[in-house]
Design a protein around this motif. Structure first.
Motif, PDB file in Angstrom:
ATOM      1  N   ASP A   1       0.874  -1.034   0.225  1.00  0.00           N
ATOM      2  CA  ASP A   1       0.050  -0.031  -0.094  1.00  0.00           C
ATOM      3  C   ASP A   1       0.901   1.330   0.025  1.00  0.00           C
ATOM      4  O   ASP A   1       0.503   2.097  -0.800  1.00  0.00           O
ATOM      5  N   TYR A   2       1.792   1.290   0.750  1.00  0.00           N
ATOM      6  CA  TYR A   2       2.881   2.294   0.751  1.00  0.00           C
ATOM      7  C   TYR A   2       3.369   2.773  -0.603  1.00  0.00           C
ATOM      8  O   TYR A   2       3.624   3.872  -1.053  1.00  0.00           O
ATOM      9  N   HIS A   3       3.947   1.576  -1.254  1.00  0.00           N
ATOM     10  CA  HIS A   3       4.631   1.709  -2.406  1.00  0.00           C
ATOM     11  C   HIS A   3       3.648   2.218  -3.632  1.00  0.00           C
ATOM     12  O   HIS A   3       4.020   3.030  -4.677  1.00  0.00           O
ATOM     13  N   LEU A   4       2.525   1.732  -3.381  1.00  0.00           N
ATOM     14  CA  LEU A   4       1.608   2.237  -4.299  1.00  0.00           C
ATOM     15  C   LEU A   4       1.149   3.655  -4.177  1.00  0.00           C
ATOM     16  O   LEU A   4       0.967   4.400  -5.307  1.00  0.00           O
ATOM     17  N   ALA A   5       1.129   4.125  -3.048  1.00  0.00           N
ATOM     18  CA  ALA A   5       0.612   5.470  -2.770  1.00  0.00           C
ATOM     19  C   ALA A   5       1.642   6.403  -3.311  1.00  0.00           C
ATOM     20  O   ALA A   5       1.399   7.433  -3.441  1.00  0.00           O
ATOM     21  N   HIS A   6       3.046   5.901  -3.343  1.00  0.00           N
ATOM     22  CA  HIS A   6       4.086   6.723  -3.437  1.00  0.00           C
ATOM     23  C   HIS A   6       4.661   6.335  -4.634  1.00  0.00           C
ATOM     24  O   HIS A   6       5.997   6.852  -4.655  1.00  0.00           O
ATOM     25  N   GLN A   7       4.227   5.681  -5.466  1.00  0.00           N
ATOM     26  CA  GLN A   7       4.880   5.353  -6.838  1.00  0.00           C
ATOM     27  C   GLN A   7       5.556   6.338  -7.619  1.00  0.00           C
ATOM     28  O   GLN A   7       6.784   6.199  -8.184  1.00  0.00           O
ATOM     29  N   HIS A   8       4.908   7.648  -7.569  1.00  0.00           N
ATOM     30  CA  HIS A   8       5.258   8.603  -8.609  1.00  0.00           C
ATOM     31  C   HIS A   8       6.705   9.018  -7.824  1.00  0.00           C
ATOM     32  O   HIS A   8       7.592   9.650  -8.468  1.00  0.00           O
ATOM     33  N   ALA A   9       6.444   9.401  -6.636  1.00  0.00           N
ATOM     34  CA  ALA A   9       7.789   9.944  -5.773  1.00  0.00           C
ATOM     35  C   ALA A   9       8.838   9.057  -5.679  1.00  0.00           C
ATOM     36  O   ALA A   9      10.062   9.328  -5.860  1.00  0.00           O
ATOM     37  N   LEU A  10       8.437   7.618  -6.011  1.00  0.00           N
ATOM     38  CA  LEU A  10       9.603   6.702  -6.021  1.00  0.00           C
ATOM     39  C   LEU A  10      10.174   6.469  -7.480  1.00  0.00           C
ATOM     40  O   LEU A  10      11.039   5.780  -7.612  1.00  0.00           O
ATOM     41  N   GLY A  11       9.370   7.258  -8.395  1.00  0.00           N
ATOM     42  CA  GLY A  11      10.007   7.020  -9.807  1.00  0.00           C
ATOM     43  C   GLY A  11       9.425   5.774 -10.262  1.00  0.00           C
ATOM     44  O   GLY A  11      10.061   5.311 -11.299  1.00  0.00           O
ATOM     45  N   ARG A  12       8.391   5.083  -9.892  1.00  0.00           N
ATOM     46  CA  ARG A  12       7.927   3.986 -10.574  1.00  0.00           C
ATOM     47  C   ARG A  12       6.293   3.899 -11.233  1.00  0.00           C
ATOM     48  O   ARG A  12       5.944   4.902 -10.601  1.00  0.00           O
ATOM     49  N   HIS A  13       5.973   3.272 -11.945  1.00  0.00           N
ATOM     50  CA  HIS A  13       4.744   2.830 -12.393  1.00  0.00           C
ATOM     51  C   HIS A  13       4.498   1.452 -12.064  1.00  0.00           C
ATOM     52  O   HIS A  13       5.045   0.446 -12.645  1.00  0.00           O
ATOM     53  N   TYR A  14       3.846   1.168 -11.048  1.00  0.00           N
ATOM     54  CA  TYR A  14       3.505  -0.112 -10.469  1.00  0.00           C
ATOM     55  C   TYR A  14       2.123  -0.991 -11.009  1.00  0.00           C
ATOM     56  O   TYR A  14       1.252  -0.163 -11.148  1.00  0.00           O
TER      57      TYR A  14
END
Length: 299
Positions: free
Chosen positions: A112-125
């Motif tokens: 849930d954390y990674h999905l919510a912050h994917q843009h900040a992490l530079g990812r498209h999940y």
């Protein structure tokens, strides 16, 4: 198509451990990935698949995604073996949320954390979500079960079957039984669970039969397909694994050993003499190296 082995005149096993990734989970993983690519939801070179698993679905995802150049990120709970975590990472998976997990977060919270912050992490999940993705059942109904039915017909076995299986998500059990019935097999289905567990009542205990009774009610298990439930204990599982290796030369995993142990019990029942017993070789025993010591002790 994985091999179908006739153990004897009354019992057959489909060796799903033949699949890429080493288990039946490749069926669902590859089907989900291929459908997502076809819809445009997953773009090779841009999308990263994200999932919470440290088991066979993770290895299946790696095998399905890497041929398309799609990266895989996995949140693996501390309950999974270090051996599997190391191997998944070594084969190319990114293990995410390690610090979060060590601090007490659940794999779902990491996802849930990674999905919510994917843009900040530079990812498209793209979250494959094996416990909620209907493609999971569809893969086993369209492929695993159809393959099995065709192989049974080709081998000349009776259309009156006793299918012995188990449930983690319940997708393979439901999909295979439905597929066999689609092909006009008369199927009586037996579900295997570890001693101490009661899946229908959502009662689970710690056990070593990884892949079944994973601590949650199987979301895809159609209970109308289950005729009986049998229990398996670890001693019987280890004995069935040794027996199958001696007879056929394949070291199968724990869930397969459990299903074989129950199948051997059932084949002695006179009321089932007219049914051919069939089960799945879900994966190989090499995933569970620490059980080798238990197996030696049991011998």
């Amino acid at each position: 198509m994985s091999r179908l082995i006739d153990c004897d005149a009354r019992l057959s096993i489909k060796l799903e451990l033949d699949n890429p990734g080493g288990s039946h989970k490749f069926r669902a993983a590859s089907h989900i990935v291929e459908r997502a690519i076809a819809r445009g939801d997953m773009v090779p070179g841009q999308t990263t698949v994200i999932e919470k698993t440290g088991g066979n679905f993770g290895f299946g995802l790696l095998a399905a995604c890497q041929k398309h150049g799609i990266e895989v990120a996995l949140a693996i709970g501390p309950g999974f073996s270090q051996y599997k975590r190391d191997l998944l990472e070594g084969l190319g998976a990114e293990l995410i949320g390690k610090a979060q997990l060590q601090a007490g977060a659940t794999p779902r919270e990491v996802i849930d954390y990674h999905l919510a912050h994917q843009h900040a992490l530079g990812r498209h999940y793209y979250y494959t979500d094996q416990f909620n993705n209907p493609g999971n059942v569809d893969a086993h109904r369209r492929f695993t079960g159809v393959d099995l039915g065709r192989q049974l017909i080709s081998a000349g076995h009776s259309r009156r079957l006793l299918f012995v299986g188990c449930a983690g998500t319940g997708a393979s059990f439901t999909g295979v039984v439905r597929a066999l019935r689609d092909l006009d097999f008369d199927v009586r289905a037996v579900m295997v669970e570890p001693e101490g567990c009661d899946t229908l009542a959502a009662q689970f205990v710690e056990h070593r039969l990884e892949g079944m009774c994973v601590g949650v009610t199987p979301p895809f298990l159609d209970w109308t397909l289950v005729n009986e439930v049998f229990k398996a204990n670890l001693d019987d599982v280890l004995a069935a694994q040794r027996r199958f290796y001696c007879d056929q030369g394949f070291h199968v995993g724990n869930t397969t050993g459990a299903c074989l142990a129950v199948a051997h019990q059932l084949r002695e029942q006179a009321t089932l003499e007219d049914r051919h017993i069939v089960t799945l070789g879900y994966d190989g025993g090499h995933w569970y190296p620490d059980l080798m010591q238990e197996s030696r002790n049991a011998a």
